[in-house]
Structures are given as C-alpha cells and as structure tokens.
Design a protein around this motif. Structure first.
Motif, PDB file in Angstrom:
ATOM      1  N   MET A 101       0.814  -1.215   0.000  1.00 23.61           N
ATOM      2  CA  MET A 101       0.000   0.000   0.000  1.00 23.61           C
ATOM      3  C   MET A 101       0.850   1.269   0.000  1.00 23.61           C
ATOM      4  O   MET A 101       0.308   2.371  -0.056  1.00 23.61           O
ATOM      5  CB  MET A 101      -0.949   0.026   1.201  1.00 23.61           C
ATOM      6  CG  MET A 101      -0.314   0.330   2.530  1.00 23.61           C
ATOM      7  SD  MET A 101      -1.513   0.690   3.859  1.00 23.61           S
ATOM      8  CE  MET A 101      -2.179   2.264   3.316  1.00 23.61           C
ATOM      9  N   TRP A 130      -2.031  -6.947   2.143  1.00 19.92           N
ATOM     10  CA  TRP A 130      -3.067  -5.935   2.371  1.00 19.92           C
ATOM     11  C   TRP A 130      -4.169  -6.085   1.330  1.00 19.92           C
ATOM     12  O   TRP A 130      -4.322  -5.323   0.413  1.00 19.92           O
ATOM     13  CB  TRP A 130      -2.425  -4.544   2.296  1.00 19.92           C
ATOM     14  CG  TRP A 130      -3.332  -3.398   2.596  1.00 19.92           C
ATOM     15  CD1 TRP A 130      -3.993  -3.147   3.760  1.00 19.92           C
ATOM     16  CD2 TRP A 130      -3.674  -2.321   1.709  1.00 19.92           C
ATOM     17  NE1 TRP A 130      -4.728  -1.985   3.649  1.00 19.92           N
ATOM     18  CE2 TRP A 130      -4.547  -1.455   2.406  1.00 19.92           C
ATOM     19  CE3 TRP A 130      -3.321  -2.013   0.395  1.00 19.92           C
ATOM     20  CZ2 TRP A 130      -5.080  -0.292   1.833  1.00 19.92           C
ATOM     21  CZ3 TRP A 130      -3.850  -0.850  -0.178  1.00 19.92           C
ATOM     22  CH2 TRP A 130      -4.710  -0.007   0.527  1.00 19.92           C
ATOM     23  N   THR A 131      -4.923  -7.177   1.452  1.00 18.94           N
ATOM     24  CA  THR A 131      -6.017  -7.463   0.542  1.00 18.94           C
ATOM     25  C   THR A 131      -6.903  -8.528   1.182  1.00 18.94           C
ATOM     26  O   THR A 131      -6.581  -9.048   2.255  1.00 18.94           O
ATOM     27  CB  THR A 131      -5.486  -7.935  -0.830  1.00 18.94           C
ATOM     28  OG1 THR A 131      -6.563  -7.993  -1.757  1.00 18.94           O
ATOM     29  CG2 THR A 131      -4.813  -9.300  -0.737  1.00 18.94           C
ATOM     30  N   SER A 132      -7.984  -8.864   0.551  1.00 16.75           N
ATOM     31  CA  SER A 132      -8.896  -9.886   1.067  1.00 16.75           C
ATOM     32  C   SER A 132      -8.916 -11.096   0.145  1.00 16.75           C
ATOM     33  O   SER A 132      -8.826 -10.967  -1.084  1.00 16.75           O
ATOM     34  CB  SER A 132     -10.318  -9.320   1.188  1.00 16.75           C
ATOM     35  OG  SER A 132     -10.374  -8.292   2.152  1.00 16.75           O
ATOM     36  N   ALA A 136      -6.040 -13.792  -3.693  1.00 14.31           N
ATOM     37  CA  ALA A 136      -5.582 -12.412  -3.844  1.00 14.31           C
ATOM     38  C   ALA A 136      -4.390 -12.144  -2.934  1.00 14.31           C
ATOM     39  O   ALA A 136      -3.444 -11.449  -3.316  1.00 14.31           O
ATOM     40  CB  ALA A 136      -6.716 -11.437  -3.535  1.00 14.31           C
ATOM     41  N   GLY A 137      -4.431 -12.715  -1.719  1.00 12.56           N
ATOM     42  CA  GLY A 137      -3.317 -12.546  -0.794  1.00 12.56           C
ATOM     43  C   GLY A 137      -2.047 -13.193  -1.311  1.00 12.56           C
ATOM     44  O   GLY A 137      -0.961 -12.614  -1.234  1.00 12.56           O
ATOM     45  N   GLN A 140      -0.653 -11.103  -4.168  1.00 13.75           N
ATOM     46  CA  GLN A 140      -0.014  -9.872  -3.699  1.00 13.75           C
ATOM     47  C   GLN A 140       1.326 -10.149  -3.033  1.00 13.75           C
ATOM     48  O   GLN A 140       2.299  -9.422  -3.246  1.00 13.75           O
ATOM     49  CB  GLN A 140      -0.947  -9.131  -2.726  1.00 13.75           C
ATOM     50  CG  GLN A 140      -0.442  -7.749  -2.359  1.00 13.75           C
ATOM     51  CD  GLN A 140      -1.386  -7.042  -1.408  1.00 13.75           C
ATOM     52  OE1 GLN A 140      -1.428  -7.349  -0.212  1.00 13.75           O
ATOM     53  NE2 GLN A 140      -2.154  -6.085  -1.934  1.00 13.75           N
ATOM     54  N   MET A 162      -6.234  -6.990   7.969  1.00  9.68           N
ATOM     55  CA  MET A 162      -7.159  -7.238   6.865  1.00  9.68           C
ATOM     56  C   MET A 162      -7.211  -8.727   6.525  1.00  9.68           C
ATOM     57  O   MET A 162      -6.213  -9.311   6.123  1.00  9.68           O
ATOM     58  CB  MET A 162      -6.760  -6.426   5.635  1.00  9.68           C
ATOM     59  CG  MET A 162      -7.718  -6.602   4.468  1.00  9.68           C
ATOM     60  SD  MET A 162      -7.351  -5.541   3.056  1.00  9.68           S
ATOM     61  CE  MET A 162      -7.960  -3.970   3.667  1.00  9.68           C
ATOM     62  N   ASP A 163      -8.370  -9.335   6.722  1.00 12.15           N
ATOM     63  CA  ASP A 163      -8.597 -10.756   6.449  1.00 12.15           C
ATOM     64  C   ASP A 163      -7.503 -11.611   7.094  1.00 12.15           C
ATOM     65  O   ASP A 163      -6.948 -12.536   6.487  1.00 12.15           O
ATOM     66  CB  ASP A 163      -8.651 -11.007   4.938  1.00 12.15           C
ATOM     67  CG  ASP A 163      -9.355 -12.318   4.583  1.00 12.15           C
ATOM     68  OD1 ASP A 163      -9.876 -12.989   5.507  1.00 12.15           O
ATOM     69  OD2 ASP A 163      -9.364 -12.680   3.391  1.00 12.15           O
ATOM     70  N   HIS A 167      -5.020 -14.976   5.784  1.00 15.26           N
ATOM     71  CA  HIS A 167      -3.611 -14.777   5.456  1.00 15.26           C
ATOM     72  C   HIS A 167      -2.675 -15.479   6.440  1.00 15.26           C
ATOM     73  O   HIS A 167      -1.624 -15.993   6.031  1.00 15.26           O
ATOM     74  CB  HIS A 167      -3.289 -13.290   5.391  1.00 15.26           C
ATOM     75  CG  HIS A 167      -4.082 -12.560   4.349  1.00 15.26           C
ATOM     76  ND1 HIS A 167      -4.325 -13.076   3.090  1.00 15.26           N
ATOM     77  CD2 HIS A 167      -4.722 -11.349   4.379  1.00 15.26           C
ATOM     78  CE1 HIS A 167      -5.059 -12.224   2.397  1.00 15.26           C
ATOM     79  NE2 HIS A 167      -5.305 -11.170   3.160  1.00 15.26           N
TER      80      HIS A 167
END
Length: 319
Positions: A101, A130-132, A136-137, A140, A162-163, A167
C-alpha cells in the motif's frame, strides 16, 4: 579559569572540542579538559534485542518506507535514497519495513538493495499483505517478493488485520516451507486495539507492529505487556506520533536532561522514549534523508532511561 575537577560523564570528545574552540586565546584549560584524552569514548554501536521466538538479535532502529521510498528513478528524491540505506547499515541497523500500500516503496527498496548488493548480508526485509481472499493474498505476496527481489522474506505481516485469519493460514504454510522466516500482524490506531489484543491472545505470532509514541501511549496499557507475555517481538511504527509532535518540537530548545541520556536532537529523545519500554524490540521511523537516518540510528546506541525518568520528564515535552 579555575580547575573544576573531572568532566561530567556525558561530556563527549566532540563536545569537548567544541568547548575548546570557543575558549579565548591563551585561556587556561581546567583540569577536566587536560584529563579528557584518558576518558572513554561514548558508546556508538547500536543496541540489539532478541526476537523472542528465536532469540535472533535484531538492531533496535530500522527504517520505514511509507511516503519516503515511493519515488521513481531519475528524480532528486530517488537519488537521495541510497544514502539512507548506507546510513542505516553503517550504524548497525537492518530492518527495512514496507507494504504494497506504500505506492512504489517495495520496488524502490528492491532496486536499491540490488544495486548496493547488501540484501543478503545486511537487510532484514519486512513487508505486508493488504487485501482480502486467499488467492488475492497469495498473488499480492508473490508480487512483493518480486518487487523486493528476494526469494525469502524475513517478516511478512498482515497489514491492519485485513482478512487476518485467511492470510495467517497461508503464512504458516509458507513459514513451514521456509519462504518466510517470521509472521506477524500490524495496526496503527488505538481504535483497533481490542481486535489486536484478541488476535494476540488467539494466535501464535512472531511479531506485532503497532503505533507507540510519547504522545500516544495507549499501547502501554495492554498490548505491550501482552506481547511480552506471549513472547511476541514488537516493532513500533509512528514513533514520532505521525510526525506532528516532532514538527511542533523542532523550534523548541532541547531540555538540559537530553544530553544526560545521550540525545542531541528531539528525534533521538522521542526514539529513546519508545526504546525504553522493555517490550519493544525495534522501531522504524520513516525518512528519505541520510542525515535523518543517521540521527535516528544514533538513538539506538547507549543506554535507555527507566520508567521513573520518563514519569518525571515526559510530561513536559511539547509544552
């Protein structure tokens, strides 16, 4: 000038030379000045503290990359950044903290470390997811590995929780495979402390990254003691209170007691406060200037005042 006896313990060689230069020609040196060469030099090596889960030694001052490292090659700001890492490593620091981010900060960090060839020997790389969602994690985090140009991450953290359940499950598998060395969680605001506390109690973590400063001390109440109890290393972000406190203090003279604790700047005073808490492992003030990095790193040397000292002196800061 009459003799004054031995020098104060905090009188360094550099300070002595400045005093000497200020004397009028022909002045008679006091006995402490004549004896100064025999005095020991001030401690300059950065302290380390053990990561509780492994006892690996970690230098107490690192570098945050938010804003400062979000720069593009060719700009004047980018050209200053190699000096920041040089200053960090020269002082004995290792920790470089980033996040997807933070704009281009991961890429910049990877480029600079590759150019300097100092990744393997000196840098302790920390970044975040930093994602859900699981996929996606993973995507990233793979991107972070590529941007930072590393095959193994020293520390991967769940950014702002976050989530976090998703993770952390992925990260435990990656840790077992050796892709990441340590795992943790982060946050930066007291409004999230209840959830942070709940995760700390429920999960086995290596690191907690949290905000803590002389004007934002809520973490002292439950989180820092709990981290110590759970054997979790603590990285402190926002040690300058987000920068506002430091900006307010810059025009104020340092208190007389600053020299007594080895501080030559307000930044060093604020960092010494943070590092005085026994639960804190490392702090990561952000900067894009080598001179500020060197100044920050100097706060990690020498001793740290006890709680009684700060009870007496911290309330006067910023007034």
């Amino acid at each position: 000038m009459t003799s004054t006896g031995p020098p104060p313990a905090h009188l360094t060689r550099a300070l002595f030379l400045r005093l000497l230069a200020a004397l009028p020609a022909g002045a008679v040196l006091p006995s402490f000045a004549q004896q100064q060469p025999a005095q020991p030099m001030q401690q300059t090596k950065m302290n380390t503290r053990p990561i509780p889960s492994t006892q690996e030694a970690l230098p107490v001052v690192g570098c945050g990359t938010w804003i400062g490292f979000d720069q593009r090659p060719g700009t004047d700001e980018y050209k200053r950044l190699p000096g920041v890492l040089d200053a960090l490593f020269a002082a004995g620091g290792k920790v470089i903290d980033s996040s997807p981010m933070y704009g281009r900060s991961e890429e910049t960090t990877g480029e600079l470390l590759a150019a300097s060839k100092q990744r393997e020997n000196k840098a302790f790389l920390a970044t975040k997811v930093w994602t859900s969602g699981r996929e996606a994690g993973i995507a990233q985090m793979e991107q972070s590995f590529a941007r930072l140009r590393t095959e193994r991450m020293d520390l991967m953290q769940v950014h702002n929780l976050m989530d976090w359940k998703t993770h952390l499950a992925t990260l435990r598998g990656w840790k077992d495979k050796g892709r990441v060395r340590y795992i943790g969680i982060t946050h930066y605001t007291a409004s999230a402390y209840d959830e942070v506390e709940a995760v700390l109690r429920a999960e086995k973590l290596d690191f907690l990254q949290i905000n803590y400063s002389i004007d934002a001390r809520e973490a002292e109440q439950r989180l820092l003691p709990l981290a110590a109890e759970r054997g979790v290393a603590v990285i402190v972000n926002m040690p300058f209170g987000g920068g506002g406190l430091l900006r307010r203090l810059r025009d104020q003279p340092l208190p007389a007691w600053a020299a007594e604790i080895g501080c030559a700047s307000w930044a060093q005073v604020l960092l010494k406060f943070v590092l005085s808490h026994p639960a804190v492992t490392c702090t990561i003030p952000g900067t894009s200037r080598a001179e500020h990095m060197a100044d920050n790193a100097a706060a990690g040397a020498g001793s740290f005042p006890d709680a009684a000292f700060w009870r007496s002196n911290a309330p006067s800061i910023g007034r």
